[in-house]
Design a protein around this motif. Structure first.
Motif, PDB file in Angstrom:
ATOM      1  N   LYS A  65      16.110   6.226 -25.050  1.00  0.00           N
ATOM      2  CA  LYS A  65      16.839   5.252 -24.242  1.00  0.00           C
ATOM      3  C   LYS A  65      17.983   4.603 -25.021  1.00  0.00           C
ATOM      4  CE  LYS A  65      13.123   3.965 -21.010  1.00  0.00           C
ATOM      5  NZ  LYS A  65      11.891   4.619 -21.494  1.00  0.00           N
ATOM      6  N   THR A  68      20.706   6.717 -24.054  1.00  0.00           N
ATOM      7  CA  THR A  68      21.019   6.441 -22.652  1.00  0.00           C
ATOM      8  C   THR A  68      21.892   5.201 -22.520  1.00  0.00           C
ATOM      9  OG1 THR A  68      18.987   7.482 -21.869  1.00  0.00           O
ATOM     10  CG2 THR A  68      19.991   5.838 -20.421  1.00  0.00           C
ATOM     11  N   THR A 119      16.146  -1.005 -19.153  1.00  0.00           N
ATOM     12  CA  THR A 119      15.988   0.204 -19.976  1.00  0.00           C
ATOM     13  C   THR A 119      15.667  -0.142 -21.420  1.00  0.00           C
ATOM     14  OG1 THR A 119      17.471   1.497 -18.572  1.00  0.00           O
ATOM     15  CG2 THR A 119      17.188   2.250 -20.833  1.00  0.00           C
ATOM     16  N   ASP A 125      11.001   3.626 -16.873  1.00  0.00           N
ATOM     17  CA  ASP A 125      11.773   4.866 -16.848  1.00  0.00           C
ATOM     18  C   ASP A 125      12.681   4.971 -15.627  1.00  0.00           C
ATOM     19  OD1 ASP A 125      10.532   5.582 -19.189  1.00  0.00           O
ATOM     20  OD2 ASP A 125       9.093   6.937 -18.245  1.00  0.00           O
ATOM     21  N   ALA A 128      16.199   3.842 -16.448  1.00  0.00           N
ATOM     22  CA  ALA A 128      16.960   4.817 -17.231  1.00  0.00           C
ATOM     23  C   ALA A 128      17.426   5.974 -16.364  1.00  0.00           C
ATOM     24  CB  ALA A 128      16.113   5.331 -18.393  1.00  0.00           C
ATOM     25  N   HIS A 175      15.017   9.029 -20.142  1.00  0.00           N
ATOM     26  CA  HIS A 175      13.986   8.045 -20.484  1.00  0.00           C
ATOM     27  C   HIS A 175      13.136   8.438 -21.684  1.00  0.00           C
ATOM     28  CE1 HIS A 175      11.269  10.734 -18.293  1.00  0.00           C
ATOM     29  NE2 HIS A 175      12.042  10.606 -17.218  1.00  0.00           N
TER      30      HIS A 175
END
Length: 325
Positions: A65, A68, A119, A125, A128, A175
């Protein structure tokens, strides 16, 4: 200038401490997390002060993450769209999520800002996935290409990893939960690289250094306020202000933490002053108790770092630098 972490007692692990130009193996007592991979480096010199199994490829769970969040923030800046725009939880999200701790539902709308909080502060999850779907979809549209938005986003995550030198990393979803046919992996060294990139962006620390936060969800039944609690139990301990804690069955307990000490000022012969900042990044992967190990490592790292500073910050071997891990 950078900081360097040092270890306290963990079990049955050999930690390599690179300090004062010497390489010294330190045998620690045995612990349940003997197989944990660790790396500690200071963020301004990128010197590695402690490492053990740092290049072993392992599942790292929700540490994905971090990538992400950084892909999202980079996109928000490059596109000039920002993070106040609303994104919709996609219909397929429950099928590909590992956890839905916040109870988000397909069709819910949240700002990218609140999705980033969810996130990075929690283990959710769905948030994300929503970030990945929104940013990936926008990226495909700008490229005038067809394709799966989540796959496009993951491609961006992997491109970010390569750009930052994390060449032993493969992300398969936004995630990090290991529920894809192809298993994701990374290393302690690579997650430290991504952690260093993350803390170079003040915006990211803003999403990771709060203990609690309320976010707003817009759904058909009305507006809902959801409380977030940061899963990083080290937040605020020993000046730790980020970044991410995670635990999955495959990855075990994993954490990337960072802490900064007050800057030091050195007077120069010409009367000017040099200001040195001191920040450490510590990564622990595959532990039974990553938080405890990371905190102990941080304390010893600062001590090793201080010895290195006192010796004039020598780099006698390029292998002491993160770029050579």
């Amino acid at each position: 200038m950078q900081c360097s972490p040092r270890f306290s007692s963990f079990s049955k692990c050999v930690f390599v401490t690179l300090s004062l130009g010497a390489v010294m193996a330190v045998l620690m007592p045995v612990s349940a997390s003997a197989q944990a991979a660790v790396l500690a480096a200071d963020s301004f010199n990128r010197k590695v002060h402690v490492a053990s199994q740092a290049n072993d490829k392992r599942p790292v769970g929700g540490l994905a993450k971090i990538a992400t969040a950084m892909v999202t923030l980079d996109w928000a800046e490059a596109s000039k769209v920002g993070v106040n725009i609303l994104a919709t939880v996609p219909a397929y999200a429950p099928q590909v999520a590992g956890s839905n701790t916040l109870g988000l539902q397909p069709g819910d709308r949240l700002t990218l800002r609140d999705l980033l909080y969810a996130t990075m502060m929690t283990a959710d999850d769905m948030a994300a996935i929503t970030l990945g779907d929104f940013v990936g979809r926008d990226h495909l549209q700008r490229l005038q290409r067809a394709g799966d938005p989540l796959n496009e986003f993951v491609r961006q995550m992997n491109q970010l990893a390569v750009r930052e030198g994390a060449r032993n990393t493969r992300f398969t979803n936004p995630h990090g939960f290991e529920n894809t046919r192809t298993m994701p992996y990374s290393t302690a060294a690579d997650m430290t690289r991504l952690g260093l990139y993350a803390i170079s962006r003040p915006a990211l620390r803003f999403y990771t250094n709060q203990r609690t936060r309320d976010i707003t969800v817009y759904r058909a039944s009305g507006q809902v306020s959801l409380p977030l609690n940061n899963t990083n139990e080290l937040l605020g301990v020993s000046n730790i202000d980020g970044i991410k804690y995670t635990a999955t069955q495959r990855s075990g307990s994993c954490i990337v933490v960072t802490a900064e000490r007050p800057a030091s000022v050195t007077k120069q012969p010409d009367g000017s002053s040099l200001i040195y900042r001191h920040r450490m990044v510590v990564t622990v992967v595959g532990s039974a108790n990553a938080a405890a190990e990371a905190h102990a490592l941080l304390q010893q790292s600062w001590a090793a770092y201080d010895r290195w500073l006192a010796a004039g910050r020598p780099i006698t071997d390029k292998r002491q630098l993160l770029n050579h891990f």
